[in-house]
Design a protein around this motif. Structure first.
Motif, PDB file in Angstrom:
ATOM      1  N   ARG A   1       0.800  -1.230   0.000  1.00  0.00           N
ATOM      2  CA  ARG A   1       0.000   0.000   0.000  1.00  0.00           C
ATOM      3  C   ARG A   1       0.838   1.288   0.000  1.00  0.00           C
ATOM      4  NH1 ARG A   1      -2.471  -3.763   3.039  1.00  0.00           N
ATOM      5  NH2 ARG A   1      -1.805  -2.965   5.069  1.00  0.00           N
ATOM      6  N   GLN A   2       1.895   1.327  -0.810  1.00  0.00           N
ATOM      7  CA  GLN A   2       2.571   2.603  -1.053  1.00  0.00           C
ATOM      8  C   GLN A   2       1.826   3.318  -2.192  1.00  0.00           C
ATOM      9  OE1 GLN A   2       6.903   3.277  -0.267  1.00  0.00           O
ATOM     10  NE2 GLN A   2       7.082   1.226  -1.134  1.00  0.00           N
ATOM     11  N   PHE A   3       0.586   3.676  -1.915  1.00  0.00           N
ATOM     12  CA  PHE A   3      -0.316   4.115  -2.977  1.00  0.00           C
ATOM     13  C   PHE A   3       0.205   5.329  -3.743  1.00  0.00           C
ATOM     14  CE2 PHE A   3      -3.623   2.197   0.002  1.00  0.00           C
ATOM     15  CZ  PHE A   3      -3.684   1.013  -0.720  1.00  0.00           C
ATOM     16  N   ASN A   4       0.732   6.327  -3.059  1.00  0.00           N
ATOM     17  CA  ASN A   4       1.186   7.526  -3.754  1.00  0.00           C
ATOM     18  C   ASN A   4       2.421   7.250  -4.603  1.00  0.00           C
ATOM     19  OD1 ASN A   4      -0.892   9.111  -2.921  1.00  0.00           O
ATOM     20  ND2 ASN A   4       0.285  10.347  -1.477  1.00  0.00           N
ATOM     21  N   MET A   5       3.285   6.399  -4.119  1.00  0.00           N
ATOM     22  CA  MET A   5       4.427   6.005  -4.938  1.00  0.00           C
ATOM     23  C   MET A   5       3.937   5.292  -6.197  1.00  0.00           C
ATOM     24  SD  MET A   5       6.466   3.021  -5.572  1.00  0.00           S
ATOM     25  CE  MET A   5       8.189   2.628  -5.876  1.00  0.00           C
ATOM     26  N   TRP A   6       2.984   4.384  -6.056  1.00  0.00           N
ATOM     27  CA  TRP A   6       2.458   3.666  -7.209  1.00  0.00           C
ATOM     28  C   TRP A   6       1.777   4.634  -8.187  1.00  0.00           C
ATOM     29  CZ3 TRP A   6      -0.393  -0.773  -4.083  1.00  0.00           C
ATOM     30  CH2 TRP A   6       0.568  -1.492  -3.340  1.00  0.00           C
ATOM     31  N   ARG A   7       1.068   5.620  -7.655  1.00  0.00           N
ATOM     32  CA  ARG A   7       0.461   6.631  -8.533  1.00  0.00           C
ATOM     33  C   ARG A   7       1.522   7.380  -9.340  1.00  0.00           C
ATOM     34  NH1 ARG A   7      -3.096   7.576  -3.797  1.00  0.00           N
ATOM     35  NH2 ARG A   7      -5.211   6.913  -4.412  1.00  0.00           N
ATOM     36  N   ASN A   8       2.598   7.741  -8.666  1.00  0.00           N
ATOM     37  CA  ASN A   8       3.651   8.494  -9.336  1.00  0.00           C
ATOM     38  C   ASN A   8       4.356   7.677 -10.409  1.00  0.00           C
ATOM     39  OD1 ASN A   8       3.149  10.789  -7.840  1.00  0.00           O
ATOM     40  ND2 ASN A   8       4.824  10.471  -6.409  1.00  0.00           N
ATOM     41  N   VAL A   9       4.538   6.380 -10.161  1.00  0.00           N
ATOM     42  CA  VAL A   9       5.150   5.518 -11.172  1.00  0.00           C
ATOM     43  C   VAL A   9       4.286   5.495 -12.435  1.00  0.00           C
ATOM     44  CG1 VAL A   9       5.733   3.121 -11.755  1.00  0.00           C
ATOM     45  CG2 VAL A   9       6.419   4.067  -9.541  1.00  0.00           C
ATOM     46  N   ALA A  10       2.987   5.290 -12.264  1.00  0.00           N
ATOM     47  CA  ALA A  10       2.088   5.251 -13.416  1.00  0.00           C
ATOM     48  C   ALA A  10       2.094   6.572 -14.170  1.00  0.00           C
ATOM     49  CB  ALA A  10       0.672   4.903 -12.965  1.00  0.00           C
ATOM     50  N   ARG A  11       2.100   7.672 -13.444  1.00  0.00           N
ATOM     51  CA  ARG A  11       2.119   8.988 -14.093  1.00  0.00           C
ATOM     52  C   ARG A  11       3.458   9.256 -14.773  1.00  0.00           C
ATOM     53  NH1 ARG A  11       2.264  14.867 -11.004  1.00  0.00           N
ATOM     54  NH2 ARG A  11       3.084  16.031 -12.798  1.00  0.00           N
ATOM     55  N   PHE A  12       4.561   8.927 -14.103  1.00  0.00           N
ATOM     56  CA  PHE A  12       5.893   9.227 -14.625  1.00  0.00           C
ATOM     57  C   PHE A  12       6.109   8.592 -16.000  1.00  0.00           C
ATOM     58  CE2 PHE A  12      10.512   8.636 -14.953  1.00  0.00           C
ATOM     59  CZ  PHE A  12      10.964   9.904 -14.633  1.00  0.00           C
ATOM     60  N   PHE A  13       5.584   7.381 -16.174  1.00  0.00           N
ATOM     61  CA  PHE A  13       5.806   6.664 -17.422  1.00  0.00           C
ATOM     62  C   PHE A  13       4.627   6.764 -18.395  1.00  0.00           C
ATOM     63  CE2 PHE A  13       8.660   4.522 -14.358  1.00  0.00           C
ATOM     64  CZ  PHE A  13       9.862   4.759 -15.011  1.00  0.00           C
ATOM     65  N   ALA A  14       3.631   7.584 -18.070  1.00  0.00           N
ATOM     66  CA  ALA A  14       2.540   7.824 -19.019  1.00  0.00           C
ATOM     67  C   ALA A  14       3.089   8.520 -20.254  1.00  0.00           C
ATOM     68  CB  ALA A  14       1.449   8.669 -18.367  1.00  0.00           C
ATOM     69  N   ARG A  15       2.530   8.200 -21.428  1.00  0.00           N
ATOM     70  CA  ARG A  15       3.114   8.680 -22.679  1.00  0.00           C
ATOM     71  C   ARG A  15       2.289   9.766 -23.372  1.00  0.00           C
ATOM     72  NH1 ARG A  15       3.896   4.179 -26.516  1.00  0.00           N
ATOM     73  NH2 ARG A  15       2.695   2.715 -25.260  1.00  0.00           N
ATOM     74  N   THR A  16       1.379  10.413 -22.652  1.00  0.00           N
ATOM     75  CA  THR A  16       0.626  11.531 -23.223  1.00  0.00           C
ATOM     76  C   THR A  16       0.741  12.745 -22.307  1.00  0.00           C
ATOM     77  OG1 THR A  16      -1.481  10.985 -22.139  1.00  0.00           O
ATOM     78  CG2 THR A  16      -1.013   9.907 -24.264  1.00  0.00           C
ATOM     79  N   ASN A  17       0.240  13.885 -22.778  1.00  0.00           N
ATOM     80  CA  ASN A  17       0.377  15.139 -22.029  1.00  0.00           C
ATOM     81  C   ASN A  17      -0.591  15.253 -20.858  1.00  0.00           C
ATOM     82  OD1 ASN A  17       2.327  15.903 -23.880  1.00  0.00           O
ATOM     83  ND2 ASN A  17       0.901  17.048 -25.156  1.00  0.00           N
ATOM     84  N   TYR A  18      -1.609  14.408 -20.823  1.00  0.00           N
ATOM     85  CA  TYR A  18      -2.630  14.496 -19.777  1.00  0.00           C
ATOM     86  C   TYR A  18      -2.849  13.121 -19.161  1.00  0.00           C
ATOM     87  CZ  TYR A  18      -3.412  18.811 -22.316  1.00  0.00           C
ATOM     88  OH  TYR A  18      -3.216  20.021 -22.936  1.00  0.00           O
ATOM     89  N   PHE A  19      -3.175  13.115 -17.881  1.00  0.00           N
ATOM     90  CA  PHE A  19      -3.409  11.849 -17.199  1.00  0.00           C
ATOM     91  C   PHE A  19      -4.610  11.989 -16.271  1.00  0.00           C
ATOM     92  CE2 PHE A  19      -0.915  14.289 -14.262  1.00  0.00           C
ATOM     93  CZ  PHE A  19      -1.276  13.875 -12.991  1.00  0.00           C
ATOM     94  N   MET A  20      -5.259  10.874 -16.042  1.00  0.00           N
ATOM     95  CA  MET A  20      -6.405  10.828 -15.130  1.00  0.00           C
ATOM     96  C   MET A  20      -6.076   9.896 -13.978  1.00  0.00           C
ATOM     97  SD  MET A  20     -10.337   9.617 -15.851  1.00  0.00           S
ATOM     98  CE  MET A  20     -11.610   9.828 -14.588  1.00  0.00           C
ATOM     99  N   MET A  21      -6.108  10.429 -12.750  1.00  0.00           N
ATOM    100  CA  MET A  21      -5.918   9.586 -11.566  1.00  0.00           C
ATOM    101  C   MET A  21      -7.231   8.878 -11.266  1.00  0.00           C
ATOM    102  SD  MET A  21      -3.437  11.395  -8.775  1.00  0.00           S
ATOM    103  CE  MET A  21      -4.577  12.689  -8.338  1.00  0.00           C
ATOM    104  N   LEU A  22      -7.246   7.576 -11.510  1.00  0.00           N
ATOM    105  CA  LEU A  22      -8.489   6.815 -11.378  1.00  0.00           C
ATOM    106  C   LEU A  22      -8.255   5.552 -10.567  1.00  0.00           C
ATOM    107  CD1 LEU A  22     -11.486   6.657 -12.349  1.00  0.00           C
ATOM    108  CD2 LEU A  22     -10.658   5.190 -14.201  1.00  0.00           C
ATOM    109  N   ASP A  23      -9.122   5.304  -9.607  1.00  0.00           N
ATOM    110  CA  ASP A  23      -9.109   4.022  -8.901  1.00  0.00           C
ATOM    111  C   ASP A  23      -9.708   2.971  -9.821  1.00  0.00           C
ATOM    112  OD1 ASP A  23      -8.063   5.321  -6.739  1.00  0.00           O
ATOM    113  OD2 ASP A  23      -9.932   5.358  -5.584  1.00  0.00           O
ATOM    114  N   VAL A  24      -9.121   1.793  -9.840  1.00  0.00           N
ATOM    115  CA  VAL A  24      -9.480   0.778 -10.823  1.00  0.00           C
ATOM    116  C   VAL A  24     -10.926   0.309 -10.689  1.00  0.00           C
ATOM    117  CG1 VAL A  24      -8.758  -1.211  -9.429  1.00  0.00           C
ATOM    118  CG2 VAL A  24      -8.594  -1.314 -11.943  1.00  0.00           C
TER     119      VAL A  24
END
Length: 419
Positions: free
Chosen positions: A178-201
């Motif tokens: 449950r390092q949730f914020n770290m996991w969020r940042n990993v997903a965002r850091f490697f996203a390949r578009t200019n915009y991202f949506m923080m969404l719970d699965v």
């Protein structure tokens, strides 16, 4: 005197967070034995588990210098360790463990989310429903079940034809749940578009979000300017009605009817502070984007943000409670306004919660969040004063929220004189 107390509060919060970050440590020898697949340039999107690999990453980052000076190379592992250095360590991040074969439009919205192996089925539904870029962090616990869970990941990825089209998978292997914020940042850091949506699965996007955004110039302009746009979140009153997303409404009129019939309600209506600032009464009546005017520190909407310039989620939060609220609080006081989309919405897909675990971690994180708010307020205040934007619109959100901290106004009056 007030300034001294303000600075003391800032330092105290920092010390508390630092101690917490190192509270749990363990011998990293087991992590060193982890042998995931090696990189192959000819199989982009077709990564396979290679038990014979002795090292994960053979990639390096290179800095070219002028004239004939030699290039400087840094191993990928070293770069990633620095990027996520505020997390509990040791932790192994495997970016693009699977990489989508598509080249995405930079203006598209990448869904960034995080899952563990028990959420694979609902994630597969999200992929099929969205059919757009998704960047997902998947945590694999470094225990006796590690290899089995890696195999489940491979099975999940290859079970849905849309995975290799749209999904970039980034794996985090460690012993810290449950390092949730770290996991969020990993997903965002490697996203390949200019915009991202923080969404719970567990949330189902009920509308054609991508189409609506392409047809809404006002929302697009807000996004380009760095503002956040968000989708109202609902859930079924009878949890059994919220299991099958195929039965969910697909338009605003249907949501209104279900809401009036008391079959749908605000997500987690037992804690109205979490979503009430969205102003659902106004949403039902409007056809235009509108600004959130009643933000408060417990607000946790599902937002679309510009990747560049948006603050990162503070990785010192671990466990349930306040992690997302802290992330959104920092984004808000940094000067980013929130706006509500008029035609799109989310509905929560029902599932059981680990209530006892959540209860204990929320109690602990509630105190951390109080310290974090004070720290963030003083940190951004100093930045705004020194950048000469304290008297501009950029600082309005901060002033609105941080004035609630006891002694903040008096401390800042003295602080601004010093700097």
């Amino acid at each position: 005197m007030l300034l001294r107390y303000g600075v003391l509060a800032y330092l105290t919060g920092s010390v508390v967070f630092t101690l917490y970050s190192y509270f749990a440590q363990y011998d990293d020898t087991s992590l060193q034995s982890f042998k995931p697949r090696s990189w192959t340039d000819t199989e982009i999107g077709q990564a396979t588990f290679d038990a014979d690999s002795i090292a994960y990453s053979r990639q390096v980052m290179s800095w070219k210098t002028p004239d004939s000076a030699p290039e400087h190379d840094i191993a990928e592992d070293a770069v990633i360790h620095k990027v996520f250095s505020n997390t509990l360590q040791p932790s192994k991040v495997l970016p693009y463990y699977f990489k989508a074969v598509r080249k995405f439009d930079p203006e598209a919205v990448t869904i960034t989310t995080l899952i563990t192996f028990d959420r694979y089925p609902v994630f597969s539904k999200l992929v099929t429903n969205y059919q757009g870029p998704i960047s997902v962090s998947i945590h694999i616990n470094d225990d006796d079940n590690r290899d089995e869970n890696m195999s489940k990941l491979h099975d999940m990825y290859h079970s849905n034809e849309y995975m290799k089209e749209f999904v970039d998978v980034h794996v985090i292997v460690d012993k810290f749940d449950r390092q949730f914020n770290m996991w969020r940042n990993v997903a965002r850091f490697f996203a390949r578009t200019n915009y991202f949506m923080m969404l719970d699965v567990d949330f189902h996007i009920c509308t054609n979000l991508q189409k609506h955004l392409s047809l809404d110039p006002e929302a697009r302009q807000l996004m380009r300017a760095g503002s956040a746009v968000l989708l109202p979140a609902f859930e079924y009153v009878d949890q059994e009605d919220g299991v099958d997303s195929r039965t969910f409404p697909k338009d605003k009129e249907s949501v209104m009817q279900l809401f009036q019939d008391k079959k749908l309600t605000i997500f987690h209506d037992f804690f109205l502070k979490g979503h009430n600032a969205t102003d659902y009464a106004r949403w039902f009546k409007t056809d235009s984007v509108y600004k959130v005017t009643a933000y408060q520190h417990s607000y946790e909407p599902y937002v679309i943000l510009k990747k560049e310039g948006t603050p990162w989620c503070d990785e010192r939060f671990v466990g349930y409670g306040a992690n997302k609220a802290a992330c959104l609080f920092e984004i808000y006081i940094s000067g980013i306004d929130y706006y509500v989309l008029p035609h799109d919405f989310l509905i929560h897909q029902s599932h059981p919660y680990k209530e006892e675990t959540r209860k204990q971690e929320r109690k602990y994180n509630r105190k951390l969040y109080q310290n974090f708010q004070e720290e963030a307020c003083f940190r951004y205040s100093k930045n705004f004063v020194m950048a000469n934007v304290w008297d501009t619109a950029k600082a309005e959100n901060l002033k609105e929220q941080c004035i609630k901290i006891r002694g903040f106004k008096q401390a800042m009056a003295q602080f601004s004189q010093i700097f």
